[in-house]
Design a protein around this motif. Structure first.
Motif, mmCIF file in Angstrom:
data_model
loop_
_atom_site.group_PDB
_atom_site.id
_atom_site.type_symbol
_atom_site.label_atom_id
_atom_site.label_comp_id
_atom_site.label_asym_id
_atom_site.label_seq_id
_atom_site.Cartn_x
_atom_site.Cartn_y
_atom_site.Cartn_z
ATOM 1 N N GLU A 87 66.770 -19.571 85.490
ATOM 2 C CA GLU A 87 66.100 -20.445 86.454
ATOM 3 C C GLU A 87 66.589 -20.178 87.884
ATOM 4 O O GLU A 87 65.782 -20.109 88.816
ATOM 5 N N ASP A 120 65.130 -16.759 88.931
ATOM 6 C CA ASP A 120 63.697 -16.865 89.219
ATOM 7 C C ASP A 120 63.432 -17.593 90.539
ATOM 8 O O ASP A 120 62.481 -17.285 91.247
ATOM 9 N N SER A 121 64.297 -18.559 90.866
ATOM 10 C CA SER A 121 64.152 -19.334 92.110
ATOM 11 C C SER A 121 64.893 -18.697 93.280
ATOM 12 O O SER A 121 64.867 -19.229 94.394
ATOM 13 N N ARG A 122 65.604 -17.579 93.010
ATOM 14 C CA ARG A 122 66.352 -16.836 94.034
ATOM 15 C C ARG A 122 67.361 -17.726 94.755
ATOM 16 O O ARG A 122 67.481 -17.710 95.968
ATOM 17 N N ARG A 123 68.125 -18.494 93.968
ATOM 18 C CA ARG A 123 69.173 -19.348 94.523
ATOM 19 C C ARG A 123 70.504 -18.601 94.530
ATOM 20 O O ARG A 123 70.800 -17.826 93.632
#
Length: 190
Positions: free
Chosen positions: A175, A178-181
């Motif tokens: 996650e 995918d969210s590029r955190r």
């Protein structure tokens, strides 16, 4: 002849739908993303400790309650943050950020330590292997599993070995990626 084909097609569709419903209700069609959520309460039996030093993003030193003045080094189970203190390796991309975050969240705080039943008590360096829980501020506030927070916010990657919460931790990493955190946006090789 045309009606027979339409009837056969309709019967085939009904059969497919019935089989899909049976498989779904039997739990056989679970998604790889269907994992147990990370709990929000400190587990019974977790040891109370005070964090006396943060070594890096995934390693801390604690004083266990009732254990006297001695301190124990704790390696957080299930998460690997970029290196910052290994003299044989360069500081990893986002390593300083992960280390700073852990300092901010844990330095001087009371935490609870949970043993991972799969990993065992210590690693090859003699460090305690633990999940680190930050208790809620009151009965209504949930506890925070800090190991999971590191993954969720992109400060580290899920450890590739077996552990009790492997599926949940892999999902948190996926996650964040995918969210590029966190490191997933800051580090070119991530």
């Amino acid at each position: 002849m045309m009606k027979l084909s339409a009837r056969n097609a309709a019967a085939g569709l009904v059969a497919v739908l019935v089989v899909a419903a049976i498989v779904s209700f039997a739990g056989l069609a679970s998604s790889p993303h269907d994992v147990d959520p990370v709990p929000t309460t400190v587990p019974t039996g977790a040891e109370r400790a005070e964090v006396v030093r943060v070594i890096d993003g995934d390693t801390i030193t604690v004083r266990l309650e009732g254990a006297g003045e001695g301190a124990q080094v704790v390696r957080l189970v299930g998460v690997d943050t970029p290196e910052t203190v290994d003299p044989n390796r360069p500081v990893g991309c986002f390593g300083a950020d992960a280390s700073t975050f852990t300092h901010t969240e844990l330095d001087g705080h009371t935490v609870y330590l949970e043993v991972d039943q799969v990993q065992g008590d210590t690693d090859k360096y003699g460090r305690l292997l633990r999940y680190v829980w930050i208790p809620g501020t009151d009965a209504a506030a949930p506890a925070e599993l800090f190991n999971a927070t590191l993954l969720e916010d992109g400060y580290g990657v899920a450890y590739r070995g077996d552990q009790d919460r492997k599926q949940a931790f892999d999902a948190l990493e996926r996650e964040a990626k995918d969210s590029r955190r966190g490191l997933w946006s800051a580090c070119p090789a991530a």
